[in-house]
Motif scaffolding. Structure first.
Motif, PDB file in Angstrom:
ATOM      1  N   GLU A  28       0.812  -1.214   0.000  1.00 26.19           N
ATOM      2  CA  GLU A  28       0.000   0.000   0.000  1.00 26.19           C
ATOM      3  C   GLU A  28       0.851   1.272   0.000  1.00 26.19           C
ATOM      4  N   ASP A  29       2.021   1.220   0.614  1.00 25.76           N
ATOM      5  CA  ASP A  29       2.792   2.445   0.881  1.00 25.76           C
ATOM      6  C   ASP A  29       4.118   2.508   0.138  1.00 25.76           C
ATOM      7  N   PHE A  30       4.312   1.699  -0.907  1.00 23.80           N
ATOM      8  CA  PHE A  30       5.608   1.660  -1.572  1.00 23.80           C
ATOM      9  C   PHE A  30       6.090   3.031  -2.052  1.00 23.80           C
ATOM     10  N   PRO A  31       5.292   3.833  -2.778  1.00 17.65           N
ATOM     11  CA  PRO A  31       5.795   5.149  -3.215  1.00 17.65           C
ATOM     12  C   PRO A  31       6.246   6.027  -2.040  1.00 17.65           C
ATOM     13  N   HIS A  32       5.501   5.975  -0.949  1.00 13.50           N
ATOM     14  CA  HIS A  32       5.872   6.748   0.246  1.00 13.50           C
ATOM     15  C   HIS A  32       7.206   6.263   0.806  1.00 13.50           C
ATOM     16  N   PHE A  33       7.411   4.964   0.844  1.00 11.75           N
ATOM     17  CA  PHE A  33       8.663   4.422   1.373  1.00 11.75           C
ATOM     18  C   PHE A  33       9.841   4.775   0.472  1.00 11.75           C
ATOM     19  N   VAL A  34       9.632   4.797  -0.828  1.00 11.33           N
ATOM     20  CA  VAL A  34      10.703   5.179  -1.751  1.00 11.33           C
ATOM     21  C   VAL A  34      11.102   6.631  -1.516  1.00 11.33           C
ATOM     22  N   GLN A  35      10.105   7.483  -1.394  1.00 14.75           N
ATOM     23  CA  GLN A  35      10.390   8.898  -1.134  1.00 14.75           C
ATOM     24  C   GLN A  35      11.120   9.093   0.194  1.00 14.75           C
ATOM     25  N   GLY A  36      10.850   8.219   1.147  1.00 16.57           N
ATOM     26  CA  GLY A  36      11.504   8.316   2.445  1.00 16.57           C
ATOM     27  C   GLY A  36      12.876   7.667   2.490  1.00 16.57           C
ATOM     28  N   GLY A  37      13.379   7.208   1.372  1.00 18.90           N
ATOM     29  CA  GLY A  37      14.719   6.634   1.322  1.00 18.90           C
ATOM     30  C   GLY A  37      14.823   5.232   1.881  1.00 18.90           C
ATOM     31  N   ARG A  92      -3.100  -0.958 -12.924  1.00 16.83           N
ATOM     32  CA  ARG A  92      -3.224   0.346 -12.259  1.00 16.83           C
ATOM     33  C   ARG A  92      -2.284   0.424 -11.059  1.00 16.83           C
ATOM     34  N   LEU A  93      -2.151  -0.672 -10.316  1.00 18.86           N
ATOM     35  CA  LEU A  93      -1.256  -0.684  -9.160  1.00 18.86           C
ATOM     36  C   LEU A  93       0.186  -0.497  -9.603  1.00 18.86           C
ATOM     37  N   TRP A  94       0.599  -1.161 -10.677  1.00 16.97           N
ATOM     38  CA  TRP A  94       1.950  -0.978 -11.187  1.00 16.97           C
ATOM     39  C   TRP A  94       2.191   0.463 -11.621  1.00 16.97           C
ATOM     40  N   LYS A  95       1.182   1.073 -12.220  1.00 18.46           N
ATOM     41  CA  LYS A  95       1.340   2.469 -12.635  1.00 18.46           C
ATOM     42  C   LYS A  95       1.521   3.393 -11.430  1.00 18.46           C
ATOM     43  N   GLU A  96       0.816   3.094 -10.345  1.00 17.72           N
ATOM     44  CA  GLU A  96       0.976   3.894  -9.129  1.00 17.72           C
ATOM     45  C   GLU A  96       2.341   3.675  -8.496  1.00 17.72           C
ATOM     46  N   GLN A  97       2.804   2.446  -8.484  1.00 17.54           N
ATOM     47  CA  GLN A  97       4.049   2.114  -7.810  1.00 17.54           C
ATOM     48  C   GLN A  97       5.271   2.332  -8.696  1.00 17.54           C
ATOM     49  N   GLN A  98       5.074   2.276 -10.011  1.00 14.27           N
ATOM     50  CA  GLN A  98       6.186   2.331 -10.964  1.00 14.27           C
ATOM     51  C   GLN A  98       7.226   1.254 -10.639  1.00 14.27           C
ATOM     52  N   ALA A  99       6.735   0.107 -10.216  1.00 18.59           N
ATOM     53  CA  ALA A  99       7.638  -0.973  -9.831  1.00 18.59           C
ATOM     54  C   ALA A  99       6.860  -2.266  -9.690  1.00 18.59           C
ATOM     55  N   MET A 100       7.588  -3.382  -9.844  1.00 20.43           N
ATOM     56  CA  MET A 100       7.079  -4.694  -9.466  1.00 20.43           C
ATOM     57  C   MET A 100       7.684  -5.015  -8.105  1.00 20.43           C
ATOM     58  N   ASN A 359       6.216  -9.019  -0.188  1.00 18.46           N
ATOM     59  CA  ASN A 359       6.354  -7.788  -0.960  1.00 18.46           C
ATOM     60  C   ASN A 359       7.584  -7.016  -0.487  1.00 18.46           C
ATOM     61  N   GLY A 360       8.315  -6.429  -1.445  1.00 18.83           N
ATOM     62  CA  GLY A 360       9.366  -5.477  -1.113  1.00 18.83           C
ATOM     63  C   GLY A 360      10.726  -6.036  -0.798  1.00 18.83           C
ATOM     64  N   ILE A 361      10.891  -7.365  -0.789  1.00 21.37           N
ATOM     65  CA  ILE A 361      12.212  -7.932  -0.512  1.00 21.37           C
ATOM     66  C   ILE A 361      13.163  -7.613  -1.668  1.00 21.37           C
ATOM     67  N   LEU A 362      12.693  -7.852  -2.881  1.00 25.00           N
ATOM     68  CA  LEU A 362      13.422  -7.484  -4.090  1.00 25.00           C
ATOM     69  C   LEU A 362      12.429  -6.812  -5.033  1.00 25.00           C
ATOM     70  N   VAL A 363      12.785  -5.620  -5.490  1.00 22.43           N
ATOM     71  CA  VAL A 363      11.868  -4.816  -6.286  1.00 22.43           C
ATOM     72  C   VAL A 363      12.505  -4.526  -7.639  1.00 22.43           C
ATOM     73  N   ARG A 364      11.698  -4.612  -8.672  1.00 17.07           N
ATOM     74  CA  ARG A 364      12.162  -4.221 -10.000  1.00 17.07           C
ATOM     75  C   ARG A 364      11.468  -2.939 -10.425  1.00 17.07           C
ATOM     76  N   PRO A 365      12.212  -1.832 -10.643  1.00 19.22           N
ATOM     77  CA  PRO A 365      11.575  -0.621 -11.164  1.00 19.22           C
ATOM     78  C   PRO A 365      10.891  -0.925 -12.486  1.00 19.22           C
ATOM     79  N   PHE A 366       9.725  -0.344 -12.660  1.00 27.53           N
ATOM     80  CA  PHE A 366       8.872  -0.692 -13.807  1.00 27.53           C
ATOM     81  C   PHE A 366       8.115   0.543 -14.248  1.00 27.53           C
ATOM     82  N   PRO A 367       8.785   1.477 -14.917  1.00 31.61           N
ATOM     83  CA  PRO A 367       8.119   2.709 -15.329  1.00 31.61           C
ATOM     84  C   PRO A 367       7.146   2.457 -16.475  1.00 31.61           C
ATOM     85  N   ILE A 368       5.851   2.678 -16.207  1.00 32.79           N
ATOM     86  CA  ILE A 368       4.852   2.510 -17.268  1.00 32.79           C
ATOM     87  C   ILE A 368       3.890   3.702 -17.221  1.00 32.79           C
TER      88      ILE A 368
END
Length: 368
Positions: A28-37, A92-100, A359-368
Motif C-alpha cells: 500500500e505504501d511503496f511510493p511513500h517508502f521510496v520517497q523516504g529513502g 493500475r497498481l503498477w502504474k501507481e508504484q512504478q515498480a514490481m 512484498n518489497g524484498i526485491l523490487v524491479r523498477p517498472f516505469p509505465i
C-alpha cells in the motif's frame, strides 16, 4: 527457460524499525517508502539468490527477470484462469508504484546442477541482506550475483535443463505482464521481462485451501444424511486435518467428522488425468448438496489457507452460527504439473504454496 539479470531496488534495513510492520505495508505504501529513502537502487544488473528459512524448512531460489514470451508460448505453465478486471487492477497498481514489488513464484522440476550452483554461491558469499521476521519465525537472506561469468553459467543451465516452469503464485501478475507487453508492441515500447522467483519443486510445499460455507440451515445430522450418498462418514472426538487424498474433515456445529469418498462414486472419474478434491467439491458437493453452481460469485463461500491450521479453521467455523467447514487434503504437485502440461485449469483456490516471497524484498523498477 530464459532468465535475465535486472537492476533491483533493495530495502534499506537501517531505516526500517520493524520488519514485520514495514513489509506488510509495502504493497500500500511503496511510493511513500521510496520517497523516504527506504529503498536503495543497485546500478549493476544482477541475479539474486533468495533463502527463506524457518524452524523446519529452508527454500533456496533465484530471483530474476523471465521472458514474457516464455509465458505466451507455454514454457511458463499456468493452472488457473485469470479475470480481465483483476488484470486491470494489477496494471493500475503498477502504474501507481512504478515498480514490481513482488515476483511471480515459479516452480520448476529440480535440477541437481542448479541446486549445487545455488548452494555454492550462498556458501562462498556473505549475504547482501539478512531480514528476520519474528512474527512468522522466518529469516530471508539475499545474495547478489553480478559476476558476468556466473550469470552466464546459470542462464545456460536454465536454458539447457529447465524447458518449463509452473506458476505457483501470481497468475494475474503473469497475465497482466502479458497484457502490457502486447499493448506495448502496438505502441513500440514493449517490456519483454517480468519479475520472478524460481524455486526447485523439491524446496516448495503445497498447502490445501479449506472451505467455509455460511447460511447452512440444516442441523449436523441433517447435513450428514445429505452427504452420505458420496462419503463414508465417522464421528471424531476432535478436529484433525485429513491425512490422505479423498479424505476430508467436516466441522459443523461443535462436532467433527472424518469423511472419505466412496470408491464406487470415484469410478465415475476414472478416465480423467487427475481427480482433485477441489474439483469434487465444486462439481459435486456444492451443486448437488448446497445448490451452488457459480463458485466465483458465491458470497457464502470462503477460503482458508491450509498453513493456518485446523485450530484456526475450527475457530472460524464456530465464529458464526449456521457455518460449516471442510478441511481438504493438499493437491499433489505432480498432479498440478500434469494438468498444467495439458493446459487444464485447476478449480479456484486449489493450491497454497509455501514459502512465498513477501512484498518489497526485491523490487524491479517498472516505469509505465
Amino acid at each position: 527457460m530464459q532468465i535475465n539479470p535486472f537492476r533491483a531496488l533493495l530495502p534499506h534495513l537501517e531505516k526500517i524499525e520493524s520488519n514485520d510492520t514495514f513489509f506488510a505495508a509495502v504493497k500500500e505504501d511503496f511510493p511513500h517508502f521510496v520517497q523516504g529513502g527506504c529503498f536503495e537502487s543497485r546500478e549493476t544488473p544482477a541475479l539474486y539468490l533468495c533463502s527463506i528459512q524457518s524452524a523446519t524448512h529452508r527454500a533456496l531460489g533465484i530471483v530474476a527477470c523471465a521472458s514474457i514470451k516464455d509465458y505466451l508460448q507455454g514454457a511458463i505453465k499456468r493452472h488457473e484462469n485469470t479475470i480481465p478486471a483483476k488484470e486491470e487492477v494489477q496494471i493500475r497498481l503498477w502504474k501507481e508504484q512504478q515498480a514490481m514489488i513482488k515476483p511471480v513464484l515459479l516452480a520448476y522440476p529440480s535440477v541437481p546442477a542448479i541446486e549445487v550452483w545455488m548452494q555454492n554461491m550462498a556458501d562462498k558469499q556473505t549475504p547482501n541482506l539478512e531480514i528476520p521476521f519474528p512474527a512468522d519465525e522466518q529469516t530471508y537472506r539475499i545474495w547478489e550475483i553480478s559476476d558476468p561469468i556466473e550469470v552466464q553459467y546459470i542462464q545456460e543451465l536454465f536454458a539447457a535443463f529447465v524447458p518449463r516452469s509452473y506458476i505457483a503464485d501470481g497468475h494475474h501478475r503473469c497475465s497482466s505482464s502479458a497484457v502490457l507487453y502486447e499493448r506495448g508492441l502496438i505502441q513500440g515500447n514493449a517490456d519483454p521481462d517480468f519479475l520472478v522467483a524460481l524455486f526447485p519443486s523439491s524446496h516448495l510445499n503445497i498447502q490445501a485451501f479449506h472451505r467455509i460455507l455460511d447460511e447452512v440451515s440444516w442441523t449436523a445430522d441433517e447435513l450428514i444424511k445429505k452427504l452420505e450418498p458420496y462419503f463414508h462418514i465417522e464421528s471424531r472426538p476432535s478436529a484433525v486435518l485429513p491425512n490422505q487424498k479423498f479424505e476430508w474433515s467436516l466441522l459443523v456445529e461443535n462436532r467433527a467428522f472424518r469423511i472419505t469418498w466412496r470408491s464406487d462414486f470415484l469410478e465415475h472419474y476414472h478416465w480423467e488425468k487427475a481427480i482433485l478434491d477441489t474439483q469434487l467439491f465444486n462439481e459435486v458437493i456444492l451443486p448437488t448438496v448446497f445448490g451452488i453452481v457459480n463458485v466465483r460469485q458465491e458470497t457464502r463461500l470462503h477460503y482458508v489457507e491450509g498453513v493456518k491450521g485446523i485450530d484456526y479453521l475450527q475457530k472460524e467455523q464456530q465464529r458464526k452460527p449456521q457455518r460449516v467447514a471442510f478441511a481438504l487434503y493438499p493437491i499433489d504437485l505432480q498432479e498440478m504439473m500434469l494438468l498444467a502440461d495439458h493446459n487444464q485449469a485447476l478449480p479456484p483456490k486449489s493450491t497454497w504454496f509455501e514459502p512465498r516471497m513477501k512484498n518489497g524484498i526485491l523490487v524491479r523498477p517498472f516505469p509505465i
